[in-house]
Write a protein that holds these residues in place. Structure first.
Motif, PDB file in Angstrom:
ATOM      1  N   SER A   1       8.796  12.309   2.848  1.00 50.78           N
ATOM      2  CA  SER A   1       7.558  12.930   3.099  1.00 50.78           C
ATOM      3  C   SER A   1       6.206  12.111   3.706  1.00 50.78           C
ATOM      4  CB  SER A   1       6.827  13.650   1.923  1.00 50.78           C
ATOM      5  OG  SER A   1       6.100  12.561   1.044  1.00 50.78           O
ATOM      6  N   ILE A   2       6.489  10.732   3.659  1.00 52.07           N
ATOM      7  CA  ILE A   2       5.619   9.827   4.230  1.00 52.07           C
ATOM      8  C   ILE A   2       5.752  10.072   5.841  1.00 52.07           C
ATOM      9  CG2 ILE A   2       5.122   7.291   4.516  1.00 52.07           C
ATOM     10  CD1 ILE A   2       4.375   8.241   2.023  1.00 52.07           C
ATOM     11  N   GLU A   3       7.020  10.405   6.220  1.00 49.08           N
ATOM     12  CA  GLU A   3       7.275  10.446   7.506  1.00 49.08           C
ATOM     13  C   GLU A   3       6.312  11.447   8.225  1.00 49.08           C
ATOM     14  OE1 GLU A   3      11.134  11.416  10.161  1.00 49.08           O
ATOM     15  OE2 GLU A   3      10.906  12.471   8.526  1.00 49.08           O
ATOM     16  N   LYS A   4       5.664  12.522   7.579  1.00 49.02           N
ATOM     17  CA  LYS A   4       4.630  13.446   8.062  1.00 49.02           C
ATOM     18  C   LYS A   4       3.357  12.925   8.024  1.00 49.02           C
ATOM     19  CE  LYS A   4       7.658  17.166   6.715  1.00 49.02           C
ATOM     20  NZ  LYS A   4       7.814  18.260   5.601  1.00 49.02           N
ATOM     21  N   GLY A   5       3.065  11.678   7.725  1.00 53.50           N
ATOM     22  CA  GLY A   5       1.749  10.939   7.542  1.00 53.50           C
ATOM     23  C   GLY A   5       1.229  10.970   6.084  1.00 53.50           C
TER      24      GLY A   5
ATOM     25  N   VAL B   1       0.800  -1.067   0.082  1.00 57.67           N
ATOM     26  CA  VAL B   1      -0.127  -0.093   0.061  1.00 57.67           C
ATOM     27  C   VAL B   1       0.908   1.323   0.119  1.00 57.67           C
ATOM     28  CG1 VAL B   1      -2.033   1.342   1.179  1.00 57.67           C
ATOM     29  CG2 VAL B   1      -1.970  -1.242   1.148  1.00 57.67           C
ATOM     30  N   LEU B   2       1.908   1.235   0.773  1.00 58.07           N
ATOM     31  CA  LEU B   2       2.909   2.357   0.887  1.00 58.07           C
ATOM     32  C   LEU B   2       3.404   2.654  -0.565  1.00 58.07           C
ATOM     33  CD1 LEU B   2       4.775   4.414   2.109  1.00 58.07           C
ATOM     34  CD2 LEU B   2       6.148   2.744   2.713  1.00 58.07           C
ATOM     35  N   ASN B   3       3.641   1.742  -1.373  1.00 60.53           N
ATOM     36  CA  ASN B   3       4.276   1.614  -2.541  1.00 60.53           C
ATOM     37  C   ASN B   3       3.209   2.501  -3.561  1.00 60.53           C
ATOM     38  OD1 ASN B   3       6.141   1.005  -4.964  1.00 60.53           O
ATOM     39  ND2 ASN B   3       4.359  -0.149  -5.715  1.00 60.53           N
ATOM     40  N   GLY B   4       1.808   1.967  -3.401  1.00 56.71           N
ATOM     41  CA  GLY B   4       0.893   2.451  -4.061  1.00 56.71           C
ATOM     42  C   GLY B   4       0.569   3.962  -4.005  1.00 56.71           C
TER      43      GLY B   4
ATOM     44  N   PRO C   1      -6.934  -9.473  -1.408  1.00 55.00           N
ATOM     45  CA  PRO C   1      -7.767  -8.162  -1.545  1.00 55.00           C
ATOM     46  C   PRO C   1      -8.044  -7.836   0.303  1.00 55.00           C
ATOM     47  CG  PRO C   1      -8.569  -9.547  -3.199  1.00 55.00           C
ATOM     48  CD  PRO C   1      -7.707 -10.665  -2.384  1.00 55.00           C
ATOM     49  N   GLU C   2      -8.472  -8.822   0.779  1.00 55.84           N
ATOM     50  CA  GLU C   2      -8.776  -8.417   2.465  1.00 55.84           C
ATOM     51  C   GLU C   2      -7.643  -8.166   3.036  1.00 55.84           C
ATOM     52  OE1 GLU C   2     -10.571 -10.947   6.380  1.00 55.84           O
ATOM     53  OE2 GLU C   2     -10.272 -11.966   4.291  1.00 55.84           O
ATOM     54  N   LYS C   3      -6.439  -8.786   2.782  1.00 52.52           N
ATOM     55  CA  LYS C   3      -5.132  -8.307   3.537  1.00 52.52           C
ATOM     56  C   LYS C   3      -4.903  -6.793   3.281  1.00 52.52           C
ATOM     57  CE  LYS C   3      -3.911 -12.268   5.529  1.00 52.52           C
ATOM     58  NZ  LYS C   3      -3.824 -12.560   6.960  1.00 52.52           N
ATOM     59  N   ILE C   4      -4.932  -6.528   1.839  1.00 54.48           N
ATOM     60  CA  ILE C   4      -4.682  -5.040   1.467  1.00 54.48           C
ATOM     61  C   ILE C   4      -5.703  -4.070   2.094  1.00 54.48           C
ATOM     62  CG2 ILE C   4      -4.784  -3.580  -0.454  1.00 54.48           C
ATOM     63  CD1 ILE C   4      -2.035  -5.353  -0.338  1.00 54.48           C
ATOM     64  N   ASN C   5      -6.946  -4.583   2.302  1.00 54.59           N
ATOM     65  CA  ASN C   5      -8.109  -3.619   2.816  1.00 54.59           C
ATOM     66  C   ASN C   5      -7.716  -3.460   4.266  1.00 54.59           C
ATOM     67  OD1 ASN C   5      -9.847  -2.635   0.870  1.00 54.59           O
ATOM     68  ND2 ASN C   5     -10.466  -4.533   0.478  1.00 54.59           N
ATOM     69  N   LYS C   6      -7.172  -4.353   4.911  1.00 51.65           N
ATOM     70  CA  LYS C   6      -6.807  -4.106   6.203  1.00 51.65           C
ATOM     71  C   LYS C   6      -5.882  -3.384   6.743  1.00 51.65           C
ATOM     72  CE  LYS C   6      -8.770  -8.630   8.033  1.00 51.65           C
ATOM     73  NZ  LYS C   6      -8.412  -9.920   8.832  1.00 51.65           N
TER      74      LYS C   6
ATOM     75  N   GLU D   1      -5.347   8.848   0.281  1.00 48.89           N
ATOM     76  CA  GLU D   1      -4.465   8.549  -0.481  1.00 48.89           C
ATOM     77  C   GLU D   1      -4.611   6.820  -0.317  1.00 48.89           C
ATOM     78  OE1 GLU D   1      -0.414  11.041  -0.645  1.00 48.89           O
ATOM     79  OE2 GLU D   1      -0.957  10.771   1.535  1.00 48.89           O
ATOM     80  N   ILE D   2      -4.545   6.412   0.986  1.00 45.34           N
ATOM     81  CA  ILE D   2      -4.696   4.973   1.444  1.00 45.34           C
ATOM     82  C   ILE D   2      -5.940   4.473   0.278  1.00 45.34           C
ATOM     83  CG2 ILE D   2      -5.127   3.215   3.203  1.00 45.34           C
ATOM     84  CD1 ILE D   2      -4.117   5.444   5.047  1.00 45.34           C
ATOM     85  N   LYS D   3      -7.168   5.001   0.394  1.00 41.63           N
ATOM     86  CA  LYS D   3      -8.362   4.574  -0.302  1.00 41.63           C
ATOM     87  C   LYS D   3      -7.801   4.150  -1.788  1.00 41.63           C
ATOM     88  CE  LYS D   3     -12.959   5.647  -1.467  1.00 41.63           C
ATOM     89  NZ  LYS D   3     -12.876   5.832  -2.845  1.00 41.63           N
TER      90      LYS D   3
END
Length: 436
Positions: free
Chosen positions: A354-358, A290-293, A406-411, A363-365
């Protein structure tokens, strides 16, 4: 330029529509009603029945890829798998391909760092004939000398061609920095000098090493019942030598910051920046996906928005997180004008930091929708369903992950993303800058 943007926006729009559509209408792909059968010789068989137009596809995963190539023989596994299709005792190269192509299907091989594959598809009425061909390929390969010489020329041409393409050249240089002292330093294609020296004797020896039961995961997805094909499958794969296999373990941690600059002819600079990341079975694996996304997947990503849209630095920009059993890596990249090289490198590092700041919930969605949408789109064919079932089983996550992914990603939540960033990114990075 306008054409480029049109393609990006159209594709992202399709992904978004498909994601919504898949939630409410489409059944889940893979993982449902999968039969798993571990034969006495340790070969793992996976089978999933589907309903449709009479198609069956299969993926034969063989644990062990190019990282097992010995010193002086880099590229051996790739040549070995390629030559499997060039003729066996009872079938010529033409006949091998004809059986599958006349059935509206195909057969192919591929080699990665950690595993090798034989993939195929054909109509159900031709399944018995297809298995006869595969059986002869596996147990009676000829590895003809003249075909080996031709294939060596082809591979050497591919190796040379990679040096002419900025990204491929940069990535091969990056391998030496992020996998230092391990066999992962080398592309599965190998090294030109080594490829030239490989003999038929080498191929036969390598194939005998690969042909053990514990290495094999064989997955089928098709419009047949397992009871119809079980005896044919076992007739092929129960003959493989009974022996266990365990993936070798390699490690090289990325600490501190180190960059390497390489000069080559060309009109643009290519920059790759690599960070430590989780392996396939590590706790932070899904969080890093997800972070890579968020960082580098598509036109909504931070790298695209900041470095291309706002700063105008990039011809192409993004990031990727390839799944690995050993030494996971998160890699950001950019193609830019030579005069913008320094600003582009600084820009990548700044955006990743910049991820360090949140991160924002939006973005996650969006990142999750892209990941899951792409995953579901990939499952539209039986061939890809078979591939994913075998792949998840091979890398240690288990075939059930095809349903659970998909469930693992959504969690994954905001805290998970920040935690995985803190665990890996601040340690440092390795970068390669290729510029004129």
């Amino acid at each position: 330029m306008n054409k480029y943007y049109f393609k990006i926006y159209t594709f992202q729009g399709i992904l978004g529509i498909f994601f919504v559509f898949s939630i409410f209408i489409l059944p889940s792909f893979g993982g449902d009603a999968v039969i798993k059968n571990v034969l006495p010789n340790k070969v793992t068989i996976l089978f999933k029945q589907t309903e449709g137009e009479g198609i069956i596809a299969g993926s034969i995963f063989i644990k062990g890829g190019s990282v097992e190539d010995p010193a002086g023989k880099k590229g051996l596994t790739n040549l070995t798998l390629s030559l499997l299709l060039k003729g066996s005792k009872n079938f010529s190269a033409f006949e091998i391909n004809k059986v599958f192509e006349d059935s509206g299907g195909y057969i192919s091989t591929s080699v990665g760092e950690e595993y090798s594959t034989i993939e195929f598809a054909l109509r159900t009425e031709d399944f018995e004939k297809g298995m006869e061909v595969i059986k002869d390929m596996i147990f009676n390969p000829l590895f003809p000398e003249e075909k080996l010489q031709m294939e060596k020329k082809n591979v050497i041409a591919q190796i040379r061609a990679k040096k002419e393409e900025g990204f491929s050249y940069a990535f091969d240089e990056l391998r030496k920095e992020i996998y230092k002292g391990t066999p992962y330093e080398y592309s599965p294609l190998g090294v030109e000098k080594d490829v030239s020296s490989i003999t038929v004797k080498d191929l036969k020896k390598r194939w005998s090493e690969l042909l053990i039961g514990g290495r094999f995961v064989v997955s089928f997805v098709g419009d047949m019942q397992y009871s119809e094909v079980e005896s044919k499958i076992k007739d092929v794969f129960s003959r493989i030598k009974d022996a266990p296999y365990t993936f070798p373990v390699y490690s090289y941690d990325i600490f501190r910051r180190k960059c390497k600059t390489v000069k080559r002819e060309g009109a643009q600079s290519t920059i790759l920046v690599a960070y430590d990341a989780p392996n396939a079975t590590d706790k932070g694996y899904f969080s890093m996906k997800v972070l890579n996304g968020i960082l580098g997947s598509g036109f909504t990503s931070r790298l695209f928005q900041e470095l291309r849209e706002k700063r105008g630095l990039a011809y192409a920009v993004g990031s990727f997180f390839p799944t690995r059993i050993n030494m996971g890596r998160l890699i950001a990249y950019i193609g830019t004008a030579p005069e913008k090289t320094e600003d582009s490198l600084k820009g990548i590092v700044q955006v990743v930091k910049s991820i360090e700041k949140g991160v924002k919930e939006e973005e996650i969605k969006i990142a999750k929708e892209k990941i899951i949408g792409h995953f579901l789109l990939e499952h539209q064919t039986r061939a890809k369903q078979a591939w994913y079932l075998g792949w998840f089983e091979t890398i240690g996550l288990g075939y059930q992950m095809d349903k659970e992914y998909p469930e693992k990603i959504n969690k994954v939540n905001k805290r998970d993303i920040l935690d995985v960033w803190k665990d890996y990114i601040p340690k440092g990075y390795r970068c390669v800058v290729v510029k004129p």
